[in-house]
Design a protein around this motif. Structure first.
Motif, PDB file in Angstrom:
ATOM      1  N   VAL A 167     -52.177 -12.147  50.334  1.00 36.59           N
ATOM      2  CA  VAL A 167     -52.506 -11.214  51.090  1.00 36.59           C
ATOM      3  C   VAL A 167     -53.576 -10.446  50.512  1.00 36.59           C
ATOM      4  N   THR A 168     -54.549 -10.196  50.328  1.00 38.48           N
ATOM      5  CA  THR A 168     -55.074  -9.629  49.629  1.00 38.48           C
ATOM      6  C   THR A 168     -56.382  -8.254  50.363  1.00 38.48           C
ATOM      7  N   ILE A 169     -56.847  -7.280  50.209  1.00 41.88           N
ATOM      8  CA  ILE A 169     -57.407  -7.083  50.724  1.00 41.88           C
ATOM      9  C   ILE A 169     -57.914  -6.151  49.887  1.00 41.88           C
ATOM     10  N   GLY A 170     -60.067  -5.454  49.227  1.00 41.02           N
ATOM     11  CA  GLY A 170     -60.362  -5.510  48.525  1.00 41.02           C
ATOM     12  C   GLY A 170     -61.961  -4.407  49.110  1.00 41.02           C
ATOM     13  N   GLY A 171     -62.588  -3.944  48.283  1.00 41.20           N
ATOM     14  CA  GLY A 171     -63.310  -3.168  48.721  1.00 41.20           C
ATOM     15  C   GLY A 171     -63.085  -1.993  48.038  1.00 41.20           C
ATOM     16  N   VAL A 172     -65.294  -1.617  47.908  1.00 40.90           N
ATOM     17  CA  VAL A 172     -65.857  -0.469  46.892  1.00 40.90           C
ATOM     18  C   VAL A 172     -66.080   0.517  47.817  1.00 40.90           C
ATOM     19  N   PRO A 173     -65.600   1.962  47.283  1.00 38.80           N
ATOM     20  CA  PRO A 173     -66.017   3.257  48.099  1.00 38.80           C
ATOM     21  C   PRO A 173     -67.358   3.893  48.090  1.00 38.80           C
ATOM     22  N   ALA A 174     -68.619   2.727  47.513  1.00 38.31           N
ATOM     23  CA  ALA A 174     -69.948   4.111  47.439  1.00 38.31           C
ATOM     24  C   ALA A 174     -70.203   2.559  47.375  1.00 38.31           C
ATOM     25  N   GLU A 175     -71.858   3.431  47.627  1.00 41.97           N
ATOM     26  CA  GLU A 175     -73.509   2.253  47.019  1.00 41.97           C
ATOM     27  C   GLU A 175     -72.886   1.120  45.595  1.00 41.97           C
ATOM     28  N   SER A 176     -72.730   0.210  45.474  1.00 40.45           N
ATOM     29  CA  SER A 176     -73.245  -0.603  44.494  1.00 40.45           C
ATOM     30  C   SER A 176     -73.810  -1.930  44.714  1.00 40.45           C
ATOM     31  N   ASN A 177     -74.925  -1.799  43.832  1.00 34.03           N
ATOM     32  CA  ASN A 177     -76.255  -3.141  43.685  1.00 34.03           C
ATOM     33  C   ASN A 177     -75.019  -4.686  43.188  1.00 34.03           C
ATOM     34  N   THR A 181     -74.065  -3.764  47.895  1.00 33.10           N
ATOM     35  CA  THR A 181     -73.045  -3.075  49.791  1.00 33.10           C
ATOM     36  C   THR A 181     -74.586  -1.478  49.009  1.00 33.10           C
ATOM     37  N   THR A 182     -74.648  -0.877  50.055  1.00 30.41           N
ATOM     38  CA  THR A 182     -75.551   0.661  50.104  1.00 30.41           C
ATOM     39  C   THR A 182     -74.428   1.739  50.410  1.00 30.41           C
ATOM     40  N   LYS A 183     -73.395   1.152  50.886  1.00 33.67           N
ATOM     41  CA  LYS A 183     -72.724   2.206  50.752  1.00 33.67           C
ATOM     42  C   LYS A 183     -70.995   1.694  51.264  1.00 33.67           C
ATOM     43  N   ALA A 184     -69.484   2.386  50.869  1.00 30.16           N
ATOM     44  CA  ALA A 184     -68.713   2.214  51.378  1.00 30.16           C
ATOM     45  C   ALA A 184     -68.091   0.709  52.664  1.00 30.16           C
ATOM     46  N   GLY A 185     -66.908  -0.301  51.843  1.00 36.72           N
ATOM     47  CA  GLY A 185     -66.927  -1.073  52.763  1.00 36.72           C
ATOM     48  C   GLY A 185     -66.440  -2.262  52.782  1.00 36.72           C
ATOM     49  N   LEU A 186     -65.408  -2.614  53.040  1.00 38.60           N
ATOM     50  CA  LEU A 186     -64.361  -3.943  52.583  1.00 38.60           C
ATOM     51  C   LEU A 186     -65.209  -5.093  52.146  1.00 38.60           C
ATOM     52  N   ILE A 187     -64.685  -5.817  51.171  1.00 42.18           N
ATOM     53  CA  ILE A 187     -66.394  -6.924  50.479  1.00 42.18           C
ATOM     54  C   ILE A 187     -65.343  -8.401  50.417  1.00 42.18           C
ATOM     55  N   ASN A 188     -63.761  -8.176  50.341  1.00 36.78           N
ATOM     56  CA  ASN A 188     -62.784  -8.959  49.795  1.00 36.78           C
ATOM     57  C   ASN A 188     -61.620  -9.049  50.846  1.00 36.78           C
ATOM     58  N   MET A 189     -61.390  -9.547  51.958  1.00 34.29           N
ATOM     59  CA  MET A 189     -60.045 -10.271  52.431  1.00 34.29           C
ATOM     60  C   MET A 189     -59.776 -11.811  52.327  1.00 34.29           C
ATOM     61  N   ASN A 190     -58.636 -11.834  51.270  1.00 34.39           N
ATOM     62  CA  ASN A 190     -58.408 -13.269  51.018  1.00 34.39           C
ATOM     63  C   ASN A 190     -56.985 -13.620  52.010  1.00 34.39           C
TER      64      ASN A 190
END
Length: 228
Positions: A167-177, A181-190
């Motif tokens: 089980v993997t959970i990944g995300g970004v802590p800030a905006e990232s083109n 993303t325009t803000k922090a968020g979870l992008i990868n739940m695998n």
């Protein structure tokens, strides 16, 4: 000089055992990386890797097997060729990856601020002990990304019968083109699975798959692949 791929080596036996060359290819119905679908196509993904002790150097690529005209990801995203280096000591691994997107970009285009063909990403991985088998991973785009995007991930391996799972959970802590993303968020739940299918006494076919959810983009993917 040592040709480990064909077994010819003039190094001492103890050094030869610490070195290896591996090569092969994966075939996947979708190339989904960190919760992002690159190319919306089946892909072939060849690799060549050299290891010596804790040092690893390799090259990996992904090439879409069908046109990408209807993809929301550009054609650049459907073709990728990376180089990577890493060094492991104990439960820690540090490395750097050069992500190169060749479609429409020259290999020596090292322009910065998103204009180049290469993204340089230092990364670190820390694996927990058997009593706490969680692996933490972090990476940052240090070059050619105006946002200097950071990706953070945690994964837990386990097994059910003959199937290895994680089980993997990944995300970004800030905006990232870069990650859309325009803000922090979870992008990868695998939820990933892998096992080997025995074909003969001497040959087994590794297969793998995963259910991947990108909560930020509100997208899900079911991926299947096999390795040669």
């Amino acid at each position: 000089m040592c040709f480990t791929a064909i077994g010819l080596c003039s190094l001492p036996a103890e050094n030869a055992k610490a070195q290896d060359v591996d090569f092969g290819a994966d075939f996947v119905n979708r190339y989904v990386w960190r919760g992002i679908d690159f190319g919306k196509s089946a892909s072939i993904q060849p690799t060549i890797e050299f290891t010596s002790g804790g040092f690893t150097a390799g090259t990996w690529a992904s090439y879409a097997m069908s046109p990408v005209e209807n993809s929301t990801v550009s054609a650049v995203g459907a073709s990728e060729h990376d180089l990577y280096l890493s060094y492991s000591f104990g439960n820690v691994s540090v490395g750097v990856t050069d992500y190169y997107f060749p479609t429409g970009s020259e290999i020596f285009n090292f322009d910065d601020d998103g204009a180049g063909a290469h993204y340089i990403e230092p990364n670190i991985s820390i694996a927990g002990p058997e009593s706490f088998p969680v692996t933490f991973y972090g990476a940052i785009n240090a070059y050619n990304d105006p946002d200097h995007s950071i990706y953070l991930e945690a994964s837990v391996p386990f097994s059910v019968g003959d199937t290895d799972m994680a089980v993997t959970i990944g995300g970004v802590p800030a905006e990232s083109n870069y990650y859309g993303t325009t803000k922090a968020g979870l992008i990868n739940m695998n939820l990933s699975v892998s096992r080997e299918i025995e074909i003969t006494d001497k040959f087994s076919l590794p297969i793998f798959g995963g259910y991947i959810l990108n909560p930020y983009a509100e997208q899900s993917y079911l991926v299947f692949g096999l390795s040669l």
